[in-house]
Every structure is written in structure tokens, then in C-alpha cells.
Write a protein that holds these residues in place. Structure first.
Motif, PDB file in Angstrom:
ATOM      1  N   HIS A 120      43.072  45.838  28.818  1.00 47.65           N
ATOM      2  CA  HIS A 120      43.621  46.903  29.672  1.00 47.65           C
ATOM      3  C   HIS A 120      42.542  47.412  30.633  1.00 47.65           C
ATOM      4  CE1 HIS A 120      47.323  47.099  27.340  1.00 47.65           C
ATOM      5  NE2 HIS A 120      46.596  47.137  26.233  1.00 47.65           N
ATOM      6  N   PHE A 121      41.304  47.535  30.150  1.00 49.53           N
ATOM      7  CA  PHE A 121      40.195  47.933  31.019  1.00 49.53           C
ATOM      8  C   PHE A 121      40.051  46.961  32.172  1.00 49.53           C
ATOM      9  CE2 PHE A 121      38.896  51.099  28.049  1.00 49.53           C
ATOM     10  CZ  PHE A 121      37.890  51.851  28.629  1.00 49.53           C
ATOM     11  N   VAL A 122      40.079  45.670  31.867  1.00 54.52           N
ATOM     12  CA  VAL A 122      39.894  44.659  32.916  1.00 54.52           C
ATOM     13  C   VAL A 122      41.027  44.717  33.924  1.00 54.52           C
ATOM     14  CG1 VAL A 122      39.797  42.194  33.383  1.00 54.52           C
ATOM     15  CG2 VAL A 122      38.510  43.134  31.469  1.00 54.52           C
ATOM     16  N   ARG A 123      42.252  44.746  33.450  1.00 51.56           N
ATOM     17  CA  ARG A 123      43.380  44.734  34.386  1.00 51.56           C
ATOM     18  C   ARG A 123      43.344  45.936  35.317  1.00 51.56           C
ATOM     19  NH1 ARG A 123      46.246  42.757  29.774  1.00 51.56           N
ATOM     20  NH2 ARG A 123      47.066  44.828  29.319  1.00 51.56           N
ATOM     21  N   ARG A 124      43.010  47.096  34.791  1.00 52.09           N
ATOM     22  CA  ARG A 124      42.927  48.280  35.659  1.00 52.09           C
ATOM     23  C   ARG A 124      41.731  48.167  36.601  1.00 52.09           C
ATOM     24  NH1 ARG A 124      44.348  52.881  37.487  1.00 52.09           N
ATOM     25  NH2 ARG A 124      43.165  54.827  37.378  1.00 52.09           N
ATOM     26  N   ALA A 125      40.599  47.723  36.091  1.00 45.03           N
ATOM     27  CA  ALA A 125      39.408  47.600  36.932  1.00 45.03           C
ATOM     28  C   ALA A 125      39.642  46.650  38.093  1.00 45.03           C
ATOM     29  CB  ALA A 125      38.229  47.133  36.092  1.00 45.03           C
ATOM     30  N   LEU A 126      40.384  45.573  37.864  1.00 42.39           N
ATOM     31  CA  LEU A 126      40.629  44.596  38.922  1.00 42.39           C
ATOM     32  C   LEU A 126      41.433  45.178  40.074  1.00 42.39           C
ATOM     33  CD1 LEU A 126      41.373  41.411  36.770  1.00 42.39           C
ATOM     34  CD2 LEU A 126      39.348  41.877  38.165  1.00 42.39           C
ATOM     35  N   LEU A 128      40.871  48.182  41.185  1.00 42.88           N
ATOM     36  CA  LEU A 128      40.061  49.256  41.761  1.00 42.88           C
ATOM     37  C   LEU A 128      38.779  48.788  42.437  1.00 42.88           C
ATOM     38  CD1 LEU A 128      40.329  51.801  38.796  1.00 42.88           C
ATOM     39  CD2 LEU A 128      41.714  51.746  40.881  1.00 42.88           C
ATOM     40  N   ALA A 129      38.269  47.629  42.067  1.00 39.46           N
ATOM     41  CA  ALA A 129      36.979  47.193  42.606  1.00 39.46           C
ATOM     42  C   ALA A 129      36.979  45.686  42.824  1.00 39.46           C
ATOM     43  CB  ALA A 129      35.846  47.580  41.648  1.00 39.46           C
ATOM     44  N   PRO A 130      36.274  45.207  43.847  1.00 39.34           N
ATOM     45  CA  PRO A 130      36.226  43.763  44.102  1.00 39.34           C
ATOM     46  C   PRO A 130      35.347  42.989  43.140  1.00 39.34           C
ATOM     47  CG  PRO A 130      34.950  44.966  45.745  1.00 39.34           C
ATOM     48  CD  PRO A 130      35.666  45.995  44.930  1.00 39.34           C
ATOM     49  N   VAL A 131      34.446  43.668  42.439  1.00 45.13           N
ATOM     50  CA  VAL A 131      33.592  43.007  41.456  1.00 45.13           C
ATOM     51  C   VAL A 131      33.732  43.744  40.128  1.00 45.13           C
ATOM     52  CG1 VAL A 131      31.256  42.303  40.821  1.00 45.13           C
ATOM     53  CG2 VAL A 131      31.934  42.322  43.236  1.00 45.13           C
ATOM     54  N   VAL A 132      34.105  43.006  39.092  1.00 40.37           N
ATOM     55  CA  VAL A 132      34.277  43.567  37.756  1.00 40.37           C
ATOM     56  C   VAL A 132      33.473  42.720  36.778  1.00 40.37           C
ATOM     57  CG1 VAL A 132      35.903  44.028  35.873  1.00 40.37           C
ATOM     58  CG2 VAL A 132      36.560  44.495  38.254  1.00 40.37           C
ATOM     59  N   ALA A 133      32.638  43.365  35.976  1.00 41.29           N
ATOM     60  CA  ALA A 133      31.850  42.657  34.966  1.00 41.29           C
ATOM     61  C   ALA A 133      31.966  43.402  33.642  1.00 41.29           C
ATOM     62  CB  ALA A 133      30.388  42.550  35.390  1.00 41.29           C
ATOM     63  N   MET A 134      32.343  42.690  32.605  1.00 40.17           N
ATOM     64  CA  MET A 134      32.523  43.289  31.286  1.00 40.17           C
ATOM     65  C   MET A 134      31.704  42.520  30.253  1.00 40.17           C
ATOM     66  SD  MET A 134      34.672  45.892  31.539  1.00 40.17           S
ATOM     67  CE  MET A 134      35.674  46.544  32.896  1.00 40.17           C
ATOM     68  N   LEU A 135      30.968  43.250  29.426  1.00 38.05           N
ATOM     69  CA  LEU A 135      30.186  42.667  28.341  1.00 38.05           C
ATOM     70  C   LEU A 135      31.025  42.706  27.070  1.00 38.05           C
ATOM     71  CD1 LEU A 135      27.491  41.547  27.272  1.00 38.05           C
ATOM     72  CD2 LEU A 135      26.777  43.917  26.881  1.00 38.05           C
ATOM     73  N   LEU A 136      31.331  41.507  26.542  1.00 34.48           N
ATOM     74  CA  LEU A 136      32.219  41.404  25.388  1.00 34.48           C
ATOM     75  C   LEU A 136      31.774  40.260  24.486  1.00 34.48           C
ATOM     76  CD1 LEU A 136      35.411  41.867  27.495  1.00 34.48           C
ATOM     77  CD2 LEU A 136      34.922  43.288  25.494  1.00 34.48           C
ATOM     78  N   GLU A 148      47.973  35.067  28.027  1.00 36.00           N
ATOM     79  CA  GLU A 148      49.239  35.293  28.731  1.00 36.00           C
ATOM     80  C   GLU A 148      49.213  36.538  29.602  1.00 36.00           C
ATOM     81  OE1 GLU A 148      52.113  35.266  25.596  1.00 36.00           O
ATOM     82  OE2 GLU A 148      52.299  33.063  25.618  1.00 36.00           O
ATOM     83  N   THR A 149      48.436  37.573  29.200  1.00 41.06           N
ATOM     84  CA  THR A 149      48.440  38.827  29.956  1.00 41.06           C
ATOM     85  C   THR A 149      47.284  38.949  30.946  1.00 41.06           C
ATOM     86  OG1 THR A 149      47.180  39.978  28.237  1.00 41.06           O
ATOM     87  CG2 THR A 149      49.593  40.020  28.065  1.00 41.06           C
ATOM     88  N   LEU A 150      46.291  38.038  30.841  1.00 42.20           N
ATOM     89  CA  LEU A 150      45.131  38.163  31.720  1.00 42.20           C
ATOM     90  C   LEU A 150      44.610  36.824  32.217  1.00 42.20           C
ATOM     91  CD1 LEU A 150      42.924  39.943  33.040  1.00 42.20           C
ATOM     92  CD2 LEU A 150      41.628  39.744  30.891  1.00 42.20           C
ATOM     93  N   PHE A 151      44.127  35.981  31.312  1.00 40.20           N
ATOM     94  CA  PHE A 151      43.382  34.793  31.727  1.00 40.20           C
ATOM     95  C   PHE A 151      44.223  33.771  32.481  1.00 40.20           C
ATOM     96  CE2 PHE A 151      40.540  35.799  27.915  1.00 40.20           C
ATOM     97  CZ  PHE A 151      39.620  36.463  28.710  1.00 40.20           C
ATOM     98  N   ARG A 152      45.504  33.646  32.153  1.00 42.59           N
ATOM     99  CA  ARG A 152      46.343  32.647  32.824  1.00 42.59           C
ATOM    100  C   ARG A 152      46.432  32.908  34.320  1.00 42.59           C
ATOM    101  NH1 ARG A 152      52.244  32.726  30.784  1.00 42.59           N
ATOM    102  NH2 ARG A 152      52.130  34.722  31.895  1.00 42.59           N
ATOM    103  N   ASP A 153      46.640  34.167  34.696  1.00 45.01           N
ATOM    104  CA  ASP A 153      46.819  34.501  36.108  1.00 45.01           C
ATOM    105  C   ASP A 153      45.580  35.096  36.756  1.00 45.01           C
ATOM    106  OD1 ASP A 153      49.549  33.705  35.966  1.00 45.01           O
ATOM    107  OD2 ASP A 153      50.050  35.646  35.064  1.00 45.01           O
TER     108      ASP A 153
END
Length: 232
Positions: A120-126, A128-136, A148-153
Motif C-alpha cells: 500500500h505504501f508503494v502504490r500510494r508513493a507511486l 506522488l513522486a517520480p522516484v520511489v525507493a523502499m528498503l524491504l 497481482e496488485t503491484l508487480f504485474r502492472d
């Protein structure tokens, strides 16, 4: 807003609820993003002019290090850790978007989000900003639901796993900790196609640690009466 390089990051601590999954980022792991991953994406020049937002900043372990490299930025968190950062829920669409000083929108959103709502953090961040980096954790790349909800598209532009382990401990940064868990930076650049994985080289923990990290970011033991007297 706490200024970059603040020397008393651990001066006041408030323990968050267990549900917030608070695992502070070792400073060197954030520096590895700035020294290796973002340059690999050709963002060296952009780093000098762009502002960054860490929407799960906790006690400031990541945002304070990012401000060593980026032109400006700010942190926020859903919990008030007593550090002076903006308190807000990043996943609430009513959250104010923009820096506290001038309302400028972020061009980088960089964070170590809680594991469970990370997608959910990633989808919202995308949005709002052109560059998104998450440490996971590297295992985050697995899973049918995330696919299905993120990586596919919206696959990451770059998947950058650490060759060496990044020790994270619950509730505080322990400079001497070890771990069997592996971590990676997941980075999205708007309009850029996925690239081959990039392995963050070994030796970053030693090369990118700084002498004052322990003083700035580690929890200091309470001084007894003798130590307190000597310090005075």
C-alpha cells in the motif's frame, strides 16, 4: 523539523505499539542506496536538486542520512516518537503532501516501510513522486497477491539486493547486531522500464559507516551517578 546531522537523535524515545513493526535502518544501508543504487540508475545529478520524503521515518534513522546526500527533505510517521517529525498516516489520502516549510512536492519518496502494508505504501508513493525507493526483505518480491496488485502492472525499475546482511533489530538500532534476514532496495522510476538486478557490493557496512553513527543513532545506555558526575 529536526535539522540534518542532529547530534541527539536518541535524546527522547517513545515506544510505538508492536503493530507498527519499528525496525530502524542502519545508517550504512541508506548510504548504500545513495552511493551505489541511485548512481546506477543515473540519478547522481538529480540527487543534488531534489527533495525527499520518508513517510515512515520513525526516529529519523533514514531521513537524517538521506539529508547527507539530497538537497532537502522531511520525515513523517503515523506515531509520534518524540523527535519532532510530522505525525500523520501516509496511507490516509487526506495527508498533506509537501514539505512543512514551503509545500514543495517530493521528487523522491524513500522509506523503510512496515512489512505488512508495504505494498500500500508503494502504490500510494507511486502516485506522488517520480522516484520511489523502499528498503524491504528480499522475500518481499515473492507472493501471488503482491504480484497481482503491484508487480504485474508496476514492476520495480530496479531490484537491488544487498550482498551482505543488513541487521535490523526491533525498536532500536544496534550497531553490533547480526542477522540471517536478507534485504534489498526496490526502486521505481516513473516511465523507466525494468532493468537487470543490481547487487549492492560487499563491504558497504565497513566502508559506509561513520565514526559518529553510534553517537547519533544508537540508543545510549543510561548513565549511572558516577558517570553523570564525571560528565559534569
Amino acid at each position: 523539523m529536526i535539522p540534518a546531522g542532529h547530534t541527539a537523535v536518541m535524546a527522547s524515545r517513545r515506544e510505538p505499539p508492536d503493530s507498527l513493526e519499528f525496525f530502524p535502518t542502519p545508517p550504512w544501508a541508506t548510504r548504500a542506496l545513495c552511493k551505489h543504487v541511485l548512481p546506477h540508475l543515473g540519478l547522481q545529478q538529480a540527487m543534488q536538486f531534489c527533495a525527499c520524503w520518508d513517510p515512515a521515518c520513525g526516529e529519523g534513522h533514514m531521513i537524517e542520512v538521506l539529508l547527507e546526500y539530497l538537497n532537502g527533505g522531511w520525515g513523517s510517521d503515523i506515531f509520534d516518537y518524540g523527535r519532532g517529525y510530522r505525525v500523520e498516516d501516509f496511507l490516509d489520502e487526506r495527508t498533506v503532501i509537501g514539505s512543512p516549510e514551503d509545500g514543495m512536492a517530493p521528487e523522491f519518496i524513500i522509506s523503510n516501510p512496515p512489512f505488512r502494508p508495504a505494498a500500500h505504501f508503494v502504490r500510494r508513493a507511486l502516485t506522488l513522486a517520480p522516484v520511489v525507493a523502499m528498503l524491504l526483505r528480499t522475500a518481499w518480491i515473492e507472493g501471488v497477491e503482491r504480484y497481482e496488485t503491484l508487480f504485474r502492472d508496476q514492476p520495480p525499475t530496479l531490484f537491488a539486493p544487498f550482498v551482505e546482511r543488513v541487521p535490523m533489530t526491533k525498536g532500536r538500532w544496534d550497531p553490533d547486531a547480526s542477522t540471517a534476514t536478507s534485504y534489498a532496495w526496490f526502486v521505481w522510476l516513473r516511465g523507466r522500464q525494468p532493468m537487470a538486478p543490481f547487487w549492492i557490493p560487499p563491504g558497504c557496512r565497513k566502508a559506509l559507516s561513520r565514526p559518529d553513527d553510534r553517537r547519533r543513532f544508537a540508543v545510549q545506555p543510561d548513565a549511572g551517578p558516577l558517570l553523570a558526575t564525571a560528565a559534569e
